[in-house]
Every structure is written in structure tokens, then in C-alpha cells.
Design a protein around this motif. Structure first.
Motif, PDB file in Angstrom:
ATOM      1  N   GLU A  83       0.849  -1.189   0.000  1.00  6.98           N
ATOM      2  CA  GLU A  83       0.000   0.000   0.000  1.00  6.98           C
ATOM      3  C   GLU A  83       0.889   1.245   0.000  1.00  6.98           C
ATOM      4  O   GLU A  83       1.766   1.395   0.855  1.00  6.98           O
ATOM      5  N   LEU A  84       0.652   2.132  -0.994  1.00  2.22           N
ATOM      6  CA  LEU A  84       1.478   3.332  -1.119  1.00  2.22           C
ATOM      7  C   LEU A  84       0.857   4.478  -0.326  1.00  2.22           C
ATOM      8  O   LEU A  84      -0.293   4.849  -0.534  1.00  2.22           O
ATOM      9  N   THR A  85       1.619   5.014   0.594  1.00  2.00           N
ATOM     10  CA  THR A  85       1.220   6.151   1.417  1.00  2.00           C
ATOM     11  C   THR A  85       2.369   7.157   1.387  1.00  2.00           C
ATOM     12  O   THR A  85       3.472   6.847   0.907  1.00  2.00           O
ATOM     13  N   PRO A  86       2.150   8.375   1.880  1.00  2.52           N
ATOM     14  CA  PRO A  86       3.255   9.336   1.942  1.00  2.52           C
ATOM     15  C   PRO A  86       4.457   8.806   2.723  1.00  2.52           C
ATOM     16  O   PRO A  86       5.579   9.270   2.520  1.00  2.52           O
ATOM     17  N   GLU A  87       4.215   7.834   3.595  1.00  8.19           N
ATOM     18  CA  GLU A  87       5.304   7.293   4.399  1.00  8.19           C
ATOM     19  C   GLU A  87       6.027   6.139   3.702  1.00  8.19           C
ATOM     20  O   GLU A  87       7.201   5.870   3.993  1.00  8.19           O
ATOM     21  N   THR A  88       5.359   5.445   2.794  1.00  3.06           N
ATOM     22  CA  THR A  88       5.957   4.249   2.177  1.00  3.06           C
ATOM     23  C   THR A  88       6.393   4.437   0.729  1.00  3.06           C
ATOM     24  O   THR A  88       7.128   3.604   0.197  1.00  3.06           O
ATOM     25  N   ILE A  89       5.955   5.502   0.068  1.00  2.94           N
ATOM     26  CA  ILE A  89       6.219   5.637  -1.368  1.00  2.94           C
ATOM     27  C   ILE A  89       7.699   5.782  -1.687  1.00  2.94           C
ATOM     28  O   ILE A  89       8.172   5.305  -2.721  1.00  2.94           O
ATOM     29  N   THR A  90       8.446   6.411  -0.783  1.00  2.00           N
ATOM     30  CA  THR A  90       9.876   6.581  -1.050  1.00  2.00           C
ATOM     31  C   THR A  90      10.583   5.236  -1.160  1.00  2.00           C
ATOM     32  O   THR A  90      11.337   4.991  -2.112  1.00  2.00           O
ATOM     33  N   ASP A  91      10.330   4.361  -0.217  1.00  2.00           N
ATOM     34  CA  ASP A  91      10.948   3.030  -0.267  1.00  2.00           C
ATOM     35  C   ASP A  91      10.492   2.249  -1.494  1.00  2.00           C
ATOM     36  O   ASP A  91      11.277   1.485  -2.071  1.00  2.00           O
ATOM     37  N   ALA A  92       9.248   2.437  -1.911  1.00  2.00           N
ATOM     38  CA  ALA A  92       8.742   1.734  -3.090  1.00  2.00           C
ATOM     39  C   ALA A  92       9.498   2.162  -4.346  1.00  2.00           C
ATOM     40  O   ALA A  92       9.875   1.339  -5.181  1.00  2.00           O
ATOM     41  N   VAL A  93       9.746   3.467  -4.462  1.00  2.00           N
ATOM     42  CA  VAL A  93      10.495   3.967  -5.623  1.00  2.00           C
ATOM     43  C   VAL A  93      11.935   3.462  -5.585  1.00  2.00           C
ATOM     44  O   VAL A  93      12.492   3.031  -6.605  1.00  2.00           O
ATOM     45  N   ASN A 152       5.109  20.405   2.876  1.00  2.00           N
ATOM     46  CA  ASN A 152       3.731  19.965   2.628  1.00  2.00           C
ATOM     47  C   ASN A 152       3.267  20.445   1.254  1.00  2.00           C
ATOM     48  O   ASN A 152       2.244  21.121   1.108  1.00  2.00           O
ATOM     49  N   LEU A 153       4.028  20.086   0.239  1.00  2.00           N
ATOM     50  CA  LEU A 153       3.801  20.560  -1.122  1.00  2.00           C
ATOM     51  C   LEU A 153       2.403  20.200  -1.616  1.00  2.00           C
ATOM     52  O   LEU A 153       1.967  19.047  -1.513  1.00  2.00           O
ATOM     53  N   THR A 154       1.700  21.187  -2.156  1.00  2.00           N
ATOM     54  CA  THR A 154       0.344  20.970  -2.658  1.00  2.00           C
ATOM     55  C   THR A 154       0.386  20.645  -4.150  1.00  2.00           C
ATOM     56  O   THR A 154       1.355  20.973  -4.846  1.00  2.00           O
ATOM     57  N   PRO A 155      -0.670  20.010  -4.675  1.00  2.00           N
ATOM     58  CA  PRO A 155      -0.728  19.735  -6.115  1.00  2.00           C
ATOM     59  C   PRO A 155      -0.587  21.006  -6.954  1.00  2.00           C
ATOM     60  O   PRO A 155       0.077  20.997  -7.997  1.00  2.00           O
ATOM     61  N   ALA A 156      -1.198  22.100  -6.530  1.00  2.00           N
ATOM     62  CA  ALA A 156      -1.112  23.355  -7.287  1.00  2.00           C
ATOM     63  C   ALA A 156       0.328  23.866  -7.322  1.00  2.00           C
ATOM     64  O   ALA A 156       0.800  24.362  -8.350  1.00  2.00           O
ATOM     65  N   GLU A 157       1.033  23.738  -6.194  1.00  2.00           N
ATOM     66  CA  GLU A 157       2.432  24.172  -6.147  1.00  2.00           C
ATOM     67  C   GLU A 157       3.326  23.263  -6.984  1.00  2.00           C
ATOM     68  O   GLU A 157       4.280  23.722  -7.623  1.00  2.00           O
ATOM     69  N   TRP A 158       3.000  21.957  -6.989  1.00  2.00           N
ATOM     70  CA  TRP A 158       3.747  21.020  -7.816  1.00  2.00           C
ATOM     71  C   TRP A 158       3.591  21.376  -9.287  1.00  2.00           C
ATOM     72  O   TRP A 158       4.576  21.411 -10.040  1.00  2.00           O
ATOM     73  N   ILE A 159       2.360  21.678  -9.725  1.00  2.00           N
ATOM     74  CA  ILE A 159       2.098  22.087 -11.104  1.00  2.00           C
ATOM     75  C   ILE A 159       2.868  23.362 -11.428  1.00  2.00           C
ATOM     76  O   ILE A 159       3.443  23.511 -12.516  1.00  2.00           O
ATOM     77  N   LYS A 160       2.891  24.303 -10.476  1.00  2.00           N
ATOM     78  CA  LYS A 160       3.617  25.557 -10.681  1.00  2.00           C
ATOM     79  C   LYS A 160       5.095  25.277 -10.910  1.00  2.00           C
ATOM     80  O   LYS A 160       5.739  25.893 -11.768  1.00  2.00           O
ATOM     81  N   GLY A 161       5.629  24.340 -10.156  1.00  2.00           N
ATOM     82  CA  GLY A 161       7.031  23.971 -10.329  1.00  2.00           C
ATOM     83  C   GLY A 161       7.287  23.333 -11.688  1.00  2.00           C
ATOM     84  O   GLY A 161       8.311  23.619 -12.336  1.00  2.00           O
ATOM     85  N   ILE A 162       6.384  22.463 -12.132  1.00  2.00           N
ATOM     86  CA  ILE A 162       6.505  21.840 -13.448  1.00  2.00           C
ATOM     87  C   ILE A 162       6.459  22.906 -14.545  1.00  2.00           C
ATOM     88  O   ILE A 162       7.238  22.876 -15.511  1.00  2.00           O
ATOM     89  N   GLU A 163       5.543  23.864 -14.402  1.00  2.00           N
ATOM     90  CA  GLU A 163       5.450  24.952 -15.384  1.00  2.00           C
ATOM     91  C   GLU A 163       6.730  25.779 -15.415  1.00  2.00           C
ATOM     92  O   GLU A 163       7.180  26.207 -16.484  1.00  2.00           O
ATOM     93  N   PHE A 164       7.321  26.002 -14.246  1.00  2.00           N
ATOM     94  CA  PHE A 164       8.575  26.755 -14.176  1.00  2.00           C
ATOM     95  C   PHE A 164       9.683  26.018 -14.926  1.00  2.00           C
ATOM     96  O   PHE A 164      10.413  26.616 -15.729  1.00  2.00           O
TER      97      PHE A 164
END
Length: 283
Positions: free
Chosen positions: A3-13, A44-56
């Protein structure tokens, strides 16, 4: 299935990347993932901030061309370029001249000029100065036939490549003589603003930074059997030595950088010369 959670996703990658055959690539990418994930959690990066970073990052890529490298500029303004150079200096087997940023305005297509030539095509009368120095090894022994590539801003504070993709001015390649000496004519460089018309400039303005670089002259020095040296001379009286937007901070925060500060003075005949660079060019 995990199960992927904010706590486990790093190890999964990291588990997925564990089969990377190149050990150095595996180390770098694993560390990059750990730090990127930790950064996202910390702010605590938000989806909107992540999109802003991708656009940058997308805008930075679109700004790149054969004449301009926006990602180098981004690295410079974040201090990453200076950090990498500092780490590189620490690997030297002997104490020699400290490295500097190559910068986004270096170009390989640079003319080879005879000793004493001017790198300025059309300097204003009375504006030229003489720049001379000596290339030595770490023990002080002169290095003959070293190549000394030099580039700088013109009297308008711009590099040639900023005015035209085909123009070649205020740059040249020289060879040292049997005593390791080189000499050329140029003009006193001006401090200048980094390009502020792209995404990096927008970032700098958003951070209320001035975007200025102190006046300097770039050097790329090479010789057979020696590690190539990228460095620069900075004018001692420039007001932005201590707050250079690309974080070079020559002589103000890094030991050994004082040797890269010079001043321009008038000789008895009224001609201008940059002080000797002999002590600063040690391969």
C-alpha cells in the motif's frame, strides 16, 4: 502488493530503482529521490504548487537555445554551481587557483589571437587596458604553451552572444610563451544584471533580489598533463562582490579567493593596465 502512502512511497520507488546497473547513477538517483520526497514532506507541497514547479521547469527548458542556457542560470542563482565547484576544488591533490563558474556565455568558437592583441573589436579611444599574467604549476614553475581562453562583457555590460548569435567580440584564446606569460588588450569590464526576461529572472524578482553580478573576466586555462582550470578575475572595487547573485562571493566568504581580485590602474603614460595575474593562475 504494498500500500502506497506518503510514508511508504519513497521506499517503493527505491526498490524499483534497485536494479540500476551503473553504481554511480544508482547512488545519485536514490539520494535525489530521498531528498525530493523529504522536501515535499517538509513544505507539505500541494498539487497546485507542484504544477507551478513543473510549469517553471518547462518554461526554463523553452528558454534554452544554442546561445542561452537557462538551467545553468538557475543552477547559478541557487548556489548549486558554486557548491559543485567548491566540492571539485576539494578534490585537488595540490593547492592551486580556485575554480569559478563557467557561466552561460562561454562559447567554443573563439578566435585564437597573437600575444598583445585586443579582444575588443571596436574599443572606444582611451578605454583599453592591458591584461597580463603568468601560468604556473602548483610549485610556481612556468607552464609554456598553455591555452588561455578569455571572455567578458563589453563596454555596454553585455556579452557578444547576447547581442547576436554570430557576433564574436570581447573574447579570444591566447598561448603562453616559454616563461608562461600571456598579454592582451581589453577594456575594463562592467558589472551587469543576469538575464531577467525568463523564468529565472522572474524567480529572482519574486525573491526581491537585485540580480547583479560584479564585474569580472572569465578564464579557461588548459595545458597538456594538467587539469583544466575555469576561473575568473573580479574587480576589487565592485560593489556587488559580497552579494553576487550567483553566490561566487570572491574573497568575502571563501578562503583563497583574494588572489582573484584585481584593480585597474593608470601607468605613468596614462594608459590603463590590470594588475598582474601571475599569482592567481596556478594549474
Amino acid at each position: 502488493m504494498r500500500e502506497l502512502t506518503p510514508e511508504t512511497i519513497t521506499d517503493a520507488v527505491l526498490d524499483q530503482m534497485a536494479t540500476t546497473p551503473d553504481p554511480r547513477l544508482k547512488t545519485i538517483m536514490a539520494s535525489a529521490v530521498k531528498h525530493l520526497h523529504a522536501f515535499a514532506r517538509e513544505v507539505n507541497l500541494t498539487p497546485a504548487e507542484w504544477i507551478k514547479g513543473i510549469e517553471f521547469m518547462t518554461a526554463a527548458g523553452k528558454m534554452c537555445s544554442p546561445e542561452r542556457q537557462e538551467f545553468i542560470l538557475l543552477s547559478d542563482t541557487l548556489g548549486l554551481s558554486a557548491l559543485v565547484n567548491g566540492l571539485h576544488d576539494a578534490t585537488a591533490l595540490e593547492e592551486a587557483t580556485h575554480t569559478s563558474l563557467l557561466g552561460p556565455f562561454y562559447r567554443e568558437a573563439t578566435p585564437t589571437l597573437a600575444a598583445g592583441s585586443s579582444i575588443a573589436k571596436n574599443p572606444k579611444p582611451g578605454s583599453e587596458c592591458v591584461l597580463y599574467g603568468r601560468v604556473t604549476d602548483a610549485t610556481g614553475k612556468p607552464v609554456a604553451n598553455a591555452t588561455v581562453s578569455i571572455w567578458q562583457t563589453g563596454a555596454d555590460g553585455l556579452y557578444d552572444i547576447q547581442a547576436s548569435a554570430t557576433s564574436v567580440d570581447y573574447r579570444g584564446v591566447f598561448a603562453t610563451d616559454a616563461d608562461g606569460l600571456y598579454v592582451l588588450r581589453t577594456v575594463k569590464p562592467l558589472g551587469y544584471s543576469i538575464p531577467m526576461d525568463g523564468p529565472v529572472g522572474a524567480m529572482v524578482r519574486a525573491q526581491a533580489r537585485h540580480g547583479m553580478r560584479p564585474a569580472h573576466i572569465h578564464f579557461l586555462v588548459g595545458a597538456a598533463g594538467y587539469r583544466e582550470l575555469v576561473t575568473a578575475l573580479y574587480l576589487r572595487d565592485d560593489p556587488h562582490l559580497a552579494d553576487d547573485v550567483v553566490n561566487e562571493l570572491h574573497a568575502t566568504a571563501r578562503p583563497g579567493k583574494g588572489e582573484l581580485l584585481v584593480q585597474v590602474f593608470a601607468d605613468a603614460a596614462g594608459a590603463f593596465a590590470a594588475e598582474d595575474y601571475e599569482a592567481a593562475t596556478r594549474l
